[in-house]
Motif scaffolding. Sequence first.
Motif, PDB file in Angstrom:
ATOM      1  N   GLY B 121       0.833  -1.201   0.000  1.00 23.74           N
ATOM      2  CA  GLY B 121       0.000   0.000   0.000  1.00 23.74           C
ATOM      3  C   GLY B 121       0.867   1.251   0.000  1.00 23.74           C
ATOM      4  O   GLY B 121       0.594   2.216  -0.718  1.00 23.74           O
ATOM      5  N   GLY B 122       1.931   1.206   0.785  1.00 26.79           N
ATOM      6  CA  GLY B 122       2.851   2.334   0.815  1.00 26.79           C
ATOM      7  C   GLY B 122       3.551   2.496  -0.525  1.00 26.79           C
ATOM      8  O   GLY B 122       3.743   3.616  -1.012  1.00 26.79           O
ATOM      9  N   GLY B 123       3.926   1.366  -1.132  1.00 25.54           N
ATOM     10  CA  GLY B 123       4.535   1.425  -2.449  1.00 25.54           C
ATOM     11  C   GLY B 123       3.600   2.047  -3.463  1.00 25.54           C
ATOM     12  O   GLY B 123       4.017   2.865  -4.293  1.00 25.54           O
ATOM     13  N   ALA B 124       2.312   1.676  -3.386  1.00 27.01           N
ATOM     14  CA  ALA B 124       1.328   2.254  -4.301  1.00 27.01           C
ATOM     15  C   ALA B 124       1.261   3.762  -4.121  1.00 27.01           C
ATOM     16  O   ALA B 124       1.195   4.521  -5.093  1.00 27.01           O
ATOM     17  N   ALA B 125       1.285   4.196  -2.865  1.00 21.40           N
ATOM     18  CA  ALA B 125       1.217   5.640  -2.595  1.00 21.40           C
ATOM     19  C   ALA B 125       2.402   6.361  -3.221  1.00 21.40           C
ATOM     20  O   ALA B 125       2.258   7.425  -3.837  1.00 21.40           O
ATOM     21  N   ALA B 126       3.582   5.769  -3.077  1.00 24.17           N
ATOM     22  CA  ALA B 126       4.774   6.392  -3.651  1.00 24.17           C
ATOM     23  C   ALA B 126       4.656   6.463  -5.173  1.00 24.17           C
ATOM     24  O   ALA B 126       4.966   7.497  -5.782  1.00 24.17           O
ATOM     25  N   LEU B 127       4.177   5.379  -5.795  1.00 25.65           N
ATOM     26  CA  LEU B 127       4.061   5.356  -7.253  1.00 25.65           C
ATOM     27  C   LEU B 127       3.063   6.387  -7.751  1.00 25.65           C
ATOM     28  O   LEU B 127       3.289   7.067  -8.753  1.00 25.65           O
ATOM     29  N   VAL B 128       1.936   6.509  -7.041  1.00 22.82           N
ATOM     30  CA  VAL B 128       0.930   7.483  -7.451  1.00 22.82           C
ATOM     31  C   VAL B 128       1.515   8.887  -7.349  1.00 22.82           C
ATOM     32  O   VAL B 128       1.320   9.725  -8.230  1.00 22.82           O
ATOM     33  N   ALA B 129       2.270   9.143  -6.264  1.00 17.63           N
ATOM     34  CA  ALA B 129       2.861  10.468  -6.092  1.00 17.63           C
ATOM     35  C   ALA B 129       3.834  10.760  -7.230  1.00 17.63           C
ATOM     36  O   ALA B 129       3.852  11.866  -7.787  1.00 17.63           O
ATOM     37  N   VAL B 130       4.641   9.767  -7.607  1.00 15.96           N
ATOM     38  CA  VAL B 130       5.580   9.968  -8.712  1.00 15.96           C
ATOM     39  C   VAL B 130       4.834  10.242 -10.012  1.00 15.96           C
ATOM     40  O   VAL B 130       5.166  11.156 -10.764  1.00 15.96           O
ATOM     41  N   ALA B 131       3.805   9.450 -10.276  1.00 10.97           N
ATOM     42  CA  ALA B 131       3.049   9.619 -11.514  1.00 10.97           C
ATOM     43  C   ALA B 131       2.421  11.013 -11.591  1.00 10.97           C
ATOM     44  O   ALA B 131       2.414  11.647 -12.644  1.00 10.97           O
ATOM     45  N   GLU B 132       1.901  11.481 -10.457  1.00 11.95           N
ATOM     46  CA  GLU B 132       1.266  12.793 -10.474  1.00 11.95           C
ATOM     47  C   GLU B 132       2.297  13.895 -10.639  1.00 11.95           C
ATOM     48  O   GLU B 132       2.066  14.893 -11.332  1.00 11.95           O
ATOM     49  N   LEU B 133       3.457  13.739 -10.008  1.00  9.54           N
ATOM     50  CA  LEU B 133       4.516  14.736 -10.155  1.00  9.54           C
ATOM     51  C   LEU B 133       4.983  14.818 -11.605  1.00  9.54           C
ATOM     52  O   LEU B 133       5.258  15.889 -12.116  1.00  9.54           O
ATOM     53  N   LEU B 134       5.057  13.661 -12.269  1.00  9.44           N
ATOM     54  CA  LEU B 134       5.520  13.631 -13.646  1.00  9.44           C
ATOM     55  C   LEU B 134       4.618  14.453 -14.566  1.00  9.44           C
ATOM     56  O   LEU B 134       5.056  15.003 -15.560  1.00  9.44           O
ATOM     57  N   LYS B 135       3.318  14.502 -14.198  1.00 12.83           N
ATOM     58  CA  LYS B 135       2.387  15.224 -15.050  1.00 12.83           C
ATOM     59  C   LYS B 135       2.704  16.710 -15.092  1.00 12.83           C
ATOM     60  O   LYS B 135       2.250  17.419 -15.978  1.00 12.83           O
ATOM     61  N   PHE B 136       3.437  17.194 -14.111  1.00 10.19           N
ATOM     62  CA  PHE B 136       3.672  18.629 -14.038  1.00 10.19           C
ATOM     63  C   PHE B 136       4.926  19.068 -14.767  1.00 10.19           C
ATOM     64  O   PHE B 136       5.209  20.248 -14.865  1.00 10.19           O
ATOM     65  N   GLY B 137       5.713  18.116 -15.247  1.00  7.57           N
ATOM     66  CA  GLY B 137       6.900  18.508 -15.980  1.00  7.57           C
ATOM     67  C   GLY B 137       7.988  19.017 -15.058  1.00  7.57           C
ATOM     68  O   GLY B 137       8.147  18.549 -13.939  1.00  7.57           O
ATOM     69  N   VAL B 138       8.728  20.020 -15.517  1.00  8.24           N
ATOM     70  CA  VAL B 138       9.969  20.392 -14.843  1.00  8.24           C
ATOM     71  C   VAL B 138       9.734  21.236 -13.586  1.00  8.24           C
ATOM     72  O   VAL B 138      10.428  21.114 -12.600  1.00  8.24           O
ATOM     73  N   HIS B 139       8.719  22.121 -13.634  1.00  7.92           N
ATOM     74  CA  HIS B 139       8.540  23.016 -12.485  1.00  7.92           C
ATOM     75  C   HIS B 139       7.159  22.855 -11.868  1.00  7.92           C
ATOM     76  O   HIS B 139       6.268  23.634 -12.152  1.00  7.92           O
TER      77      HIS B 139
END
Lengths: 98, 165
Positions: B121-139
């Motif tokens: 579950g914690g791993g899923a949370a980390a992955l979701v956070a990474v995926a959402e951050l990626l959507k924002f690009g560089v800044h």
Amino acid sequence: MTNELLNELTFFVLAIFVGFEVISKVPTILHTPLMSGTNAIHGIILVGAILSAAGADSPVTVVLGLVAVILATTNVVGGFVVTDRMLEMFKGRQAAKK
Amino acid sequence: MRSLRCSAAPSICAAWPPNLSPKARAVTVVIALAYLLAAVLFILGLKQLSSPKGARNGNFTAAAGMVIALGATVPLLHFTKAGLEITAVGLVIGTLIGTVGARMVRMTAIPQMVALFNGVGGGAAALVAVAELLKFGVHPPFAEVFPSVFSIVIGSVSFAGSMVA
């Protein structure tokens, strides 16, 4: 934007207090089922995983989304099933650890 | 404020366009109330879990809250082609692993199983956070960075720690 963050921070702080109160004064025998139950609840991340996976558009987000949904669903389903297994022993009176 | 956030995260916020018809507005209200109900059921379920008599019901109450929360998410979803497939496949695979794992494990190994489920579950949370951050690009805007990094750190620690346990 900041308003949103402040709202979320408020919920966060209040939730901490609620969590503390709800799990205090739990009999020792229920500690493990309680841990398992709260673990299953934190599988609510599945909502986030589905929202993220649904909008996957690049190969990276597809892989991340798929793995995240699998892991989160395992957390939710496994968590509730395993908690139920532990609680099967509790038929009214405490059955103790056998 | 909402529109600023939504232009940055269109996939999640596609359901909240600035100009909502009355019907769409009603739907979003219902969804928000459904999430509130889910949260209440979680808390009540935990309360029930603290007494031996109500413990089993507490588990069901919390599970009902989870079902409601998932159901409330459905109207918010805007699937891409791949998105629909991975969501469906992921749900099925996860359910299988969870059910089989939870049923087949020996009674003495249950705490380890719980730790394992917690870790993923914690791993899923980390992955979701990474995926959402990626959507924002560089800044990415700070409001998104803060909870994301928090999630990534906690999620990864939870995942790694549970693997060790």
